[in-house]
Design a protein around this motif. Structure first.
Motif, PDB file in Angstrom:
ATOM      1  N   TRP A   4      13.053  -7.627 -60.564  1.00 11.99           N
ATOM      2  CA  TRP A   4      12.799  -8.349 -59.320  1.00 11.99           C
ATOM      3  C   TRP A   4      13.296  -9.789 -59.449  1.00 11.99           C
ATOM      4  O   TRP A   4      13.889 -10.336 -58.525  1.00 11.99           O
ATOM      5  CB  TRP A   4      11.301  -8.347 -59.008  1.00 11.99           C
ATOM      6  N   HIS A   5      13.017 -10.351 -60.626  1.00 13.00           N
ATOM      7  CA  HIS A   5      13.420 -11.729 -60.883  1.00 13.00           C
ATOM      8  C   HIS A   5      14.950 -11.838 -60.948  1.00 13.00           C
ATOM      9  O   HIS A   5      15.559 -12.772 -60.397  1.00 13.00           O
ATOM     10  CB  HIS A   5      12.777 -12.162 -62.210  1.00 13.00           C
ATOM     11  N   TRP A   8      16.318 -11.516 -57.487  1.00 15.55           N
ATOM     12  CA  TRP A   8      16.028 -12.744 -56.730  1.00 15.55           C
ATOM     13  C   TRP A   8      17.011 -13.844 -57.104  1.00 15.55           C
ATOM     14  O   TRP A   8      17.530 -14.557 -56.237  1.00 15.55           O
ATOM     15  CB  TRP A   8      14.588 -13.185 -56.985  1.00 15.55           C
ATOM     16  N   TRP A  12      19.485 -15.881 -54.687  1.00 11.70           N
ATOM     17  CA  TRP A  12      19.376 -17.341 -54.608  1.00 11.70           C
ATOM     18  C   TRP A  12      20.718 -17.987 -54.909  1.00 11.70           C
ATOM     19  O   TRP A  12      21.058 -19.044 -54.363  1.00 11.70           O
ATOM     20  CB  TRP A  12      18.296 -17.819 -55.582  1.00 11.70           C
ATOM     21  N   THR A  18      22.912 -14.952 -48.104  1.00 10.45           N
ATOM     22  CA  THR A  18      21.602 -14.299 -48.068  1.00 10.45           C
ATOM     23  C   THR A  18      20.805 -14.754 -46.852  1.00 10.45           C
ATOM     24  O   THR A  18      20.221 -13.926 -46.141  1.00 10.45           O
ATOM     25  CB  THR A  18      20.814 -14.632 -49.355  1.00 10.45           C
ATOM     26  N   SER A 365      18.311  -2.864 -59.692  1.00  6.80           N
ATOM     27  CA  SER A 365      18.341  -4.303 -59.381  1.00  6.80           C
ATOM     28  C   SER A 365      19.079  -4.559 -58.067  1.00  6.80           C
ATOM     29  O   SER A 365      18.698  -5.449 -57.294  1.00  6.80           O
ATOM     30  CB  SER A 365      18.969  -5.101 -60.524  1.00  6.80           C
ATOM     31  N   ILE A 368      16.844  -3.533 -55.258  1.00  7.18           N
ATOM     32  CA  ILE A 368      15.800  -4.553 -55.085  1.00  7.18           C
ATOM     33  C   ILE A 368      16.353  -5.737 -54.293  1.00  7.18           C
ATOM     34  O   ILE A 368      15.655  -6.314 -53.452  1.00  7.18           O
ATOM     35  CB  ILE A 368      15.238  -4.997 -56.453  1.00  7.18           C
ATOM     36  N   GLU A 369      17.597  -6.081 -54.541  1.00  7.39           N
ATOM     37  CA  GLU A 369      18.212  -7.169 -53.753  1.00  7.39           C
ATOM     38  C   GLU A 369      18.183  -6.822 -52.264  1.00  7.39           C
ATOM     39  O   GLU A 369      17.828  -7.652 -51.425  1.00  7.39           O
ATOM     40  CB  GLU A 369      19.665  -7.392 -54.182  1.00  7.39           C
ATOM     41  N   TRP A 372      14.670  -7.142 -51.091  1.00  3.77           N
ATOM     42  CA  TRP A 372      14.271  -8.546 -50.921  1.00  3.77           C
ATOM     43  C   TRP A 372      14.750  -9.077 -49.564  1.00  3.77           C
ATOM     44  O   TRP A 372      13.992  -9.678 -48.817  1.00  3.77           O
ATOM     45  CB  TRP A 372      14.885  -9.431 -52.007  1.00  3.77           C
ATOM     46  N   LEU A 375      12.838  -7.415 -46.831  1.00  3.94           N
ATOM     47  CA  LEU A 375      11.436  -7.874 -46.816  1.00  3.94           C
ATOM     48  C   LEU A 375      11.337  -9.281 -46.224  1.00  3.94           C
ATOM     49  O   LEU A 375      10.488  -9.550 -45.362  1.00  3.94           O
ATOM     50  CB  LEU A 375      10.886  -7.863 -48.241  1.00  3.94           C
ATOM     51  N   LEU A 376      12.227 -10.148 -46.678  1.00  6.64           N
ATOM     52  CA  LEU A 376      12.197 -11.523 -46.155  1.00  6.64           C
ATOM     53  C   LEU A 376      12.562 -11.534 -44.670  1.00  6.64           C
ATOM     54  O   LEU A 376      12.009 -12.308 -43.891  1.00  6.64           O
ATOM     55  CB  LEU A 376      13.156 -12.411 -46.945  1.00  6.64           C
TER      56      LEU A 376
END
Lengths: 447, 220
Positions: A4-5, A8, A12, A18, A365, A368-369, A372, A375-376
């Motif tokens: 997740w990190h 993220w 970022w 993004t 991964s 998950i991106e 993210w 989700l955001l």
């Protein structure tokens, strides 16, 4: 440092792309959320008032929906008046539990003045917030209920927006269009009470005794009659124009021309809100009322359902379709954004594989991106949707007195959010698969 | 410790890698030396399991890795091998500390609770205490390569493979990086396999393996 990190950090690292993708997801989510919320919440509010009465009886100059909107929600033009005797017939009928007359004709600074009986405030309704429970929508917060003619009780919004307090006086304006009708200066109302907020259109209403409206309009009618003798009704498009107020109703015109009649027979009401002892008997009662009375009858629940089914449901479908289209396009932009990013990051993927990451971890991964971003997007969309709904809600409150709750998320909205999250994750599959198939040795060798 | 026996790998039409025999004992430092294109990097890729041989045996730490599944090879590689590349291959979005932590993320050698302390210690050891939270783009090439060396040792690896580690560095920095790499591998008793085409660098290691002739090309 987990997947997740890692995901993220990569997001970022390309903040602008993004952010733009998140915004596009958010716009779709906001539209969907606002449409669902506003539709459900307004329906809830409409239904509560709609369920409060089994039937509305009123004049025949309009449609049943117009009758319901004007007499129950105070939104549309009235459909004319009926004789007071009709109200008495309804009130005394053995099947009727409660019958409340409403008399429209004037406004005060745009708020309708409704003549009724004091018992109107003793009603209890089925609450839309807590299903099955009853609530008393009208509570006099300050002062008392009207007891005699020319006393008025203000709805909470009226008091708030006009600044009137108990003891103040005001005069009504004839007709429903602010600024066009003449003011009844000779008949000032005195505020004797202010209602607590009821989250209903009643918050935008000035209530008074039926006799107040009759008194004002008896005088007004007399003046109009005198004027009409010389002007031949040449002034119908002024402040009274188009308004189905007492003096202009068909019944009234007929009675005017018939000459002398008993005073009671001249009395009229705009509509009667009826609650039956057995709500299941309303269709039979409707037939009987249609036969016995020279009036139109309407079942509010039926009319509201029709309004939603015929007009608002298709509109909701179109808006939801637009919302989901935006989400699908956002899904595509997630996919394209990630795909391009994966192409640029092939070497990074290879390095992670060299460091011991499995192909599944790389695939995870990237997914998950996508998650993210989605989700955001959903989070931001929810906030935007709440803001938009709140603004529209405020406008609805101001205009129609409908108070809507916009923060709670219901099953429909959760389902929509889940579907959007799924779209986002599905959008991540193609780039994730591309990452999964990384040829480590080749990608490490490529400079 | 690291052994290749009668290993073959087809690289393309008419191009084949073939290594008859190679052996590097535990804790030794070996230079895989030879001209560009001779098969040095292919040999490293086979040893680390990034490529699978068509035939032959590749044994690392007593385990024949050619028969391991892809997932097991990934895990094995993460635990046993540390990489130092010519172009450093640090991950740009991450700080120096995070790059070293990433080296530990994919294996269970170091307990998660000790990751940060261990990574910090390694970066201090390579002289980058002041650069823990710097991103690669803000660091000099020498500093980047030192981060890569710290990352290569993050899992207490048994083998460090370095592919032209000084290829992108100026002579002075190159010298310093080589000193550090050899010193650390010696201290940690790590087997070092270093690919280079520079004879001077190869000569600094205790043994050399001449990779010339590992790539066979069929006559057209």
């Amino acid at each position: 440092m987990n997947l997740w990190h890692i995901a993220w950090n990569y997001l970022w690292n390309r903040k602008l792309t993004t952010s733009l993708t998140i915004v596009s997801v958010a716009l779709g989510v906001a539209l969907i959320y606002a449409v669902l919320t506003l539709y459900d919440e307004t329906k809830k509010r409409f239904t509560e008032e709609g369920q409060a009465y089994d039937m509305v009886v009123g004049g025949k100059d309009g449609s049943p929906l117009q009758l319901v909107l004007s007499a129950v929600y105070f939104m549309d033009k009235p459909t004319g008046n009926i004789h007071y005797a009709d109200y008495e017939w309804l009130r005394n009928h053995e099947d009727v539990a409660e019958a409340y007359p409403v008399m429209l004709g004037d406004t005060y600074r745009g708020f309708r003045i409704v003549g009724t009986v004091p018992e109107f405030f003793d009603q209890t309704w089925i609450s839309s917030a807590a299903r099955g429970t009853m609530r008393k929508p009208f509570k006099v917060g300050r002062g008392r209920c009207f007891e005699r003619s020319m006393e008025a009780v203000l709805g909470s919004l009226v008091a708030e927006q006009t600044g009137r307090k108990v003891g103040d006086t005001f005069v009504g304006t004839h007709g429903f269009i602010e600024g066009l009708g003449h003011k009844h200066h000779e008949f000032p109302y005195t505020v004797v009470g202010i209602l607590e907020p009821s989250s209903s259109p009643m918050d935008r209403v000035v209530f008074c005794d039926l006799t107040s409206v009759w008194e004002i309009h008896a005088d007004h009618d007399h003046a109009e009659d005198e004027a009409s003798k010389t002007e031949h009704h040449g002034n119908e498009e002024n402040g009274h124009g188009g308004d189905n107020h007492i003096a202009e109703s068909n019944q009234d015109e007929t009675s005017d021309h018939e000459g002398e009649q008993d005073e009671d027979e001249d009395l009229e009401v705009t509509a009667v809100l009826v609650r039956l002892k057995m709500p299941g008997a309303r269709f039979g009662f409707k037939d009987e009322a249609n036969t016995e009375l020279n009036a139109m009858t309407a079942i509010p629940a039926q009319e509201v359902a029709k309004l939603y089914r015929q007009f608002l449901a298709p509109l909701q479908t179109v808006l939801l379709a637009v919302g989901f289209l935006v989400v699908v396009i956002s899904g595509l932009s997630i996919m394209i954004g990630l795909y391009l990013s994966i192409i640029q990051r092939k070497r990074d993927m290879a390095i992670m594989r060299a460091l011991g990451a499995s192909a599944y971890e790389i695939l995870g991964s990237v997914l998950i991106e996508a998650f993210w971003v989605t989700l955001l997007g959903i989070g931001a969309g929810y906030l935007i949707g709440c803001g938009v709904s709140e603004c529209i809600g405020l406008a609805l409150t101001k205009r129609y007195g409908l108070t809507i709750g916009v923060v709670a998320v219901n099953v429909k909205e959760l389902t929509a959010f889940s579907a959007i999250a799924l779209v986002g994750i599905v959008a991540g599959i193609v780039p994730a698969w591309q990452a999964y198939r990384t040829d480590v040795a080749r990608d490490l060798a490529e400079l | 410790m690291v052994r290749i026996k009668e290993c073959r790998r087809q690289l393309g039409p008419g191009v084949r890698f073939r290594c008859q025999d190679f052996w590097a004992a535990a804790g030794t430092q070996t230079a895989l030396w030879g001209p560009s294109g001779c098969g040095k990097t292919t040999m490293l890729n086979l040893i680390t399991g990034l490529l699978r041989p068509d035939e032959g045996v590749i044994e690392v730490d007593g385990i024949e890795i050619q028969n391991l599944s892809e997932g097991k090879r990934d895990r094995f590689r993460g635990e046993r091998f540390g990489f130092v590349f010519q172009t450093f291959n640090l991950l740009a979005p991450f700080t120096a500390l995070q790059n070293v932590l990433l080296g530990m993320r994919f294996s269970d050698t170091v307990a998660e609770s000790e990751w940060k302390a261990h990574a910090t210690h390694l970066l201090e050891r390579v002289g980058l205490k002041h650069r823990l939270h710097s991103k690669p783009a803000t660091m000099s090439v020498g500093e980047r390569q030192r981060v890569a060396i710290a990352r290569a040792l993050a899992n207490n690896q048994k083998v460090v493979v370095a592919d032209e580690p000084t290829g992108s560095l100026d002579p002075k920095t190159s010298e310093a990086v080589m000193d550090l790499l050899l010193e650390l591998c010696d201290e940690e008793k790590v087997t070092l396999l270093l690919v280079t085409h520079e004879r001077e660098i190869a000569d600094r290691l205790e043994q050399r393996f001449d990779c010339s002739g590992l790539i066979e090309e069929a006559a057209p």
